[in-house]
Design a protein around this motif. Sequence first.
Motif, PDB file in Angstrom:
ATOM      1  N   GLY A 119       0.810  -1.207   0.000  1.00  0.00           N
ATOM      2  CA  GLY A 119       0.000   0.000   0.000  1.00  0.00           C
ATOM      3  C   GLY A 119       0.840   1.251   0.000  1.00  0.00           C
ATOM      4  N   GLU A 120       1.968   1.204   0.703  1.00  0.00           N
ATOM      5  CA  GLU A 120       2.851   2.361   0.757  1.00  0.00           C
ATOM      6  C   GLU A 120       3.380   2.714  -0.627  1.00  0.00           C
ATOM      7  OE1 GLU A 120       2.548   0.607   4.730  1.00  0.00           O
ATOM      8  OE2 GLU A 120       2.971  -0.233   2.752  1.00  0.00           O
ATOM      9  N   GLY A 121       3.624   1.699  -1.452  1.00  0.00           N
ATOM     10  CA  GLY A 121       4.111   1.957  -2.809  1.00  0.00           C
ATOM     11  C   GLY A 121       3.094   2.692  -3.649  1.00  0.00           C
ATOM     12  N   ILE A 122       1.817   2.313  -3.519  1.00  0.00           N
ATOM     13  CA  ILE A 122       0.761   3.008  -4.267  1.00  0.00           C
ATOM     14  C   ILE A 122       0.642   4.452  -3.790  1.00  0.00           C
ATOM     15  CG2 ILE A 122      -1.731   3.100  -4.656  1.00  0.00           C
ATOM     16  CD1 ILE A 122      -1.765   0.081  -4.668  1.00  0.00           C
ATOM     17  N   ILE A 123       0.650   4.649  -2.479  1.00  0.00           N
ATOM     18  CA  ILE A 123       0.542   6.008  -1.936  1.00  0.00           C
ATOM     19  C   ILE A 123       1.700   6.874  -2.426  1.00  0.00           C
ATOM     20  CG2 ILE A 123       0.564   7.397   0.183  1.00  0.00           C
ATOM     21  CD1 ILE A 123      -0.816   5.031   1.585  1.00  0.00           C
ATOM     22  N   TYR A 124       2.891   6.312  -2.454  1.00  0.00           N
ATOM     23  CA  TYR A 124       4.067   7.079  -2.886  1.00  0.00           C
ATOM     24  C   TYR A 124       3.905   7.555  -4.331  1.00  0.00           C
ATOM     25  CZ  TYR A 124       8.919   8.410  -3.691  1.00  0.00           C
ATOM     26  OH  TYR A 124      10.051   9.129  -4.000  1.00  0.00           O
ATOM     27  N   SER A 168      -9.354   1.780  -0.314  1.00  0.00           N
ATOM     28  CA  SER A 168      -9.474   3.238  -0.168  1.00  0.00           C
ATOM     29  C   SER A 168      -9.333   3.946  -1.507  1.00  0.00           C
ATOM     30  CB  SER A 168      -8.405   3.755   0.804  1.00  0.00           C
ATOM     31  OG  SER A 168      -8.613   3.245   2.105  1.00  0.00           O
ATOM     32  N   CYS A 169      -8.504   3.396  -2.397  1.00  0.00           N
ATOM     33  CA  CYS A 169      -8.377   3.975  -3.748  1.00  0.00           C
ATOM     34  C   CYS A 169      -9.723   3.963  -4.452  1.00  0.00           C
ATOM     35  CB  CYS A 169      -7.361   3.179  -4.566  1.00  0.00           C
ATOM     36  SG  CYS A 169      -5.636   3.397  -4.086  1.00  0.00           S
ATOM     37  N   TRP A 170     -10.422   2.854  -4.372  1.00  0.00           N
ATOM     38  CA  TRP A 170     -11.714   2.721  -5.065  1.00  0.00           C
ATOM     39  C   TRP A 170     -12.764   3.611  -4.420  1.00  0.00           C
ATOM     40  CZ3 TRP A 170     -16.797   1.273  -4.548  1.00  0.00           C
ATOM     41  CH2 TRP A 170     -17.469   0.859  -5.709  1.00  0.00           C
ATOM     42  N   ASP A 171     -12.686   3.738  -3.099  1.00  0.00           N
ATOM     43  CA  ASP A 171     -13.736   4.453  -2.362  1.00  0.00           C
ATOM     44  C   ASP A 171     -13.603   5.969  -2.454  1.00  0.00           C
ATOM     45  OD1 ASP A 171     -14.731   2.020  -1.604  1.00  0.00           O
ATOM     46  OD2 ASP A 171     -13.905   2.068   0.416  1.00  0.00           O
ATOM     47  N   THR A 172     -12.483   6.507  -1.949  1.00  0.00           N
ATOM     48  CA  THR A 172     -12.374   7.957  -1.776  1.00  0.00           C
ATOM     49  C   THR A 172     -11.162   8.583  -2.443  1.00  0.00           C
ATOM     50  OG1 THR A 172     -11.090   7.785   0.283  1.00  0.00           O
ATOM     51  CG2 THR A 172     -13.506   7.740   0.465  1.00  0.00           C
ATOM     52  N   GLY A 173     -10.094   7.817  -2.595  1.00  0.00           N
ATOM     53  CA  GLY A 173      -8.863   8.393  -3.131  1.00  0.00           C
ATOM     54  C   GLY A 173      -8.052   9.139  -2.092  1.00  0.00           C
ATOM     55  N   ASP A 174      -8.483   9.117  -0.833  1.00  0.00           N
ATOM     56  CA  ASP A 174      -7.707   9.723   0.254  1.00  0.00           C
ATOM     57  C   ASP A 174      -6.977   8.595   0.973  1.00  0.00           C
ATOM     58  OD1 ASP A 174      -8.686  12.238  -0.378  1.00  0.00           O
ATOM     59  OD2 ASP A 174     -10.433  11.991   0.929  1.00  0.00           O
ATOM     60  N   LEU A 175      -5.651   8.592   0.847  1.00  0.00           N
ATOM     61  CA  LEU A 175      -4.864   7.426   1.234  1.00  0.00           C
ATOM     62  C   LEU A 175      -3.813   7.775   2.272  1.00  0.00           C
ATOM     63  CD1 LEU A 175      -4.093   6.262  -2.430  1.00  0.00           C
ATOM     64  CD2 LEU A 175      -6.163   5.792  -1.101  1.00  0.00           C
ATOM     65  N   GLN A 176      -3.671   6.899   3.251  1.00  0.00           N
ATOM     66  CA  GLN A 176      -2.564   6.988   4.179  1.00  0.00           C
ATOM     67  C   GLN A 176      -2.498   5.694   4.980  1.00  0.00           C
ATOM     68  OE1 GLN A 176      -4.631  10.118   6.968  1.00  0.00           O
ATOM     69  NE2 GLN A 176      -2.955   9.184   8.106  1.00  0.00           N
ATOM     70  N   THR A 177      -1.346   5.411   5.540  1.00  0.00           N
ATOM     71  CA  THR A 177      -1.197   4.293   6.456  1.00  0.00           C
ATOM     72  C   THR A 177      -0.756   4.856   7.803  1.00  0.00           C
ATOM     73  OG1 THR A 177       1.123   3.919   5.903  1.00  0.00           O
ATOM     74  CG2 THR A 177      -0.510   2.764   4.571  1.00  0.00           C
ATOM     75  N   LEU A 178      -0.882   4.045   8.837  1.00  0.00           N
ATOM     76  CA  LEU A 178      -0.569   4.509  10.185  1.00  0.00           C
ATOM     77  C   LEU A 178       0.820   4.079  10.646  1.00  0.00           C
ATOM     78  CD1 LEU A 178      -4.033   3.837  11.878  1.00  0.00           C
ATOM     79  CD2 LEU A 178      -3.157   5.959  10.883  1.00  0.00           C
ATOM     80  N   THR A 179       1.646   3.598   9.703  1.00  0.00           N
ATOM     81  CA  THR A 179       2.986   3.162  10.093  1.00  0.00           C
ATOM     82  C   THR A 179       3.915   4.360  10.214  1.00  0.00           C
ATOM     83  OG1 THR A 179       3.567   2.822   7.777  1.00  0.00           O
ATOM     84  CG2 THR A 179       2.705   0.927   8.967  1.00  0.00           C
TER      85      THR A 179
END
Length: 555
Positions: free
Chosen positions: A250-255, A314-325
């Motif tokens: 997921g971090e790769g997609i967010i980046y 989250s990509c499909w739903d809202t497009g607002d992405l983040q992780t808690l790491t």
Amino acid sequence: MSTVPDELLARLATPPPTPEPAHPADRRVAGRGLTPFDVEAYLSAHGIAFTGPVPYRGGQKWRLDACVWAGHDDRAAVVWQAPDGKICANCSHNSCEGKGWKELRDAVEPGRWQPSTPEDAPDTGAAGLDEADAFDEASSFTVARPFPAPPADEAYHGLIGEIVRCIEPHTEAAPVAILVQLLVALGNLIGRGPHSRAEADSHHLNLMAVLVGDTAMGRKGTSWGYVRRIAEIVDLRWARSRIQSGMSSGEGIIYAVRDRRTKDEVDKRTGQTVEVVVDEGVSDKRLLVQEGEFGRALAAAERSGNTLTAVIRSCWDTGDLQTLTKTSPDRASGAHVSLIAHITREELLRLLSTTDAANGFGNRMIWIATTRSKVLPFGGNLDEDRFAQLANEIGALARLAMGRGELKRDEEANALWGAIYGDLSAAKPGLLGALTTRGVPQVMRLATLYALFDAESAIRAAHLRAALAIWAYSEASARWIFGDALGDPDADAILRVVRQEPEGLTRTDLMNHFGRNLPAARINRAIVSLAEHHLIRIVRERTDGRTAERFVAVG
């Protein structure tokens, strides 16, 4: 081309006599009137060169001169037949992992399960089994599901359908594979402006599609090649910079779609706190992930702590992405992420966890079964000028669509929507139901795309019908891929066992089958679930003591 010897053709035409049953597996086969399949005659009749047979595990083994799936010519592929008639096949190369006798037959008999009309569909009762498939190690004594019939013509609506029809006669790729990938790609190109509503939620045009078919015969890569060509004609910069592959976290997609990131620092000269840019981020929030090896991504998603499936949701739903790491401070807002993935059915069933199927990851996908549509040994003769003209027209409409906002249904479309909404939103049982619960928003996203490429200001009934045709095919594809599995490992295992016994099994039979390692409480819970979904019926039998129960598969 080699000539098939007369004696081998005779062996195909005249099956050998049924052997005397030697154990329960033989009794089941003999009871259904099936005779051991002549492997050697089959291989010869289909031009598959081999050596053998040689004795192997009480049966016989044939070694193939070349692998039928990937063409390996180091004689790494074999076929063998057990004493009970069961047939197995494999190739020792890693790229052929998961291939077996059924896949061998699919490779040499493309479309053998695909009926030309609904009336031609093979009988799904026990008597309708092909003899060779009755001995298939992948679905031993079960019925193979027919490949879904092609989508209705309404799916090929407008300019999108016209360019698919321009390509179709000149490729072995399935038209539906080209169509759906093109829709996903164009939805990503247009971006986050145009949208429609399903209840209170806004649905943008970022779609996610998974193409499922055999490695060699699915022509998944070929179908994507045409879509990639259209993308490069329409917008070369987007095609080369925003179509990416290799997702594993997921971090790769967010980046890839990250926001600008800053931090506060104290200026040593002035002593004042100033904002410093740590990362300029990505200005273009569009990202089309094209995964030709989706199995790798699913395998990575199973690792502890991997956030891939959660971020895709989250990509499909809202497009607002983040992780808690703590190690991944990146976040993205308004990201427009789409997905095109390719995988074989065997690999998908092995790697898609029950959790991912049930937690909403799977039902954000449009499942598309694909196979080779025709055999073109000398290739096609695509009209390149017409192809380029249509691609340029699509590009012009895509640029026009980028400035649009919400599209609503017109009066006729609303009437159609009211008629089909109940069925479209109805809950379905089992794993199939869990994977197809988002029919309402999926259809609206597709219909919006069709409207934009008709240069319309509203969604018409024709656009809804086109979207519904694709969704109907997606549901049929999911049924072909996943069958009527419930997603409950205990219930699915018990159903497979019960289906092998026409007379049914008792609780004692089931406990013995599982080596008494499956607790009675789990067996009881699974039986209740199977009965509720009408997959088994419970037959009560009088005995000298208390009434016994026998569980028989339905259908």
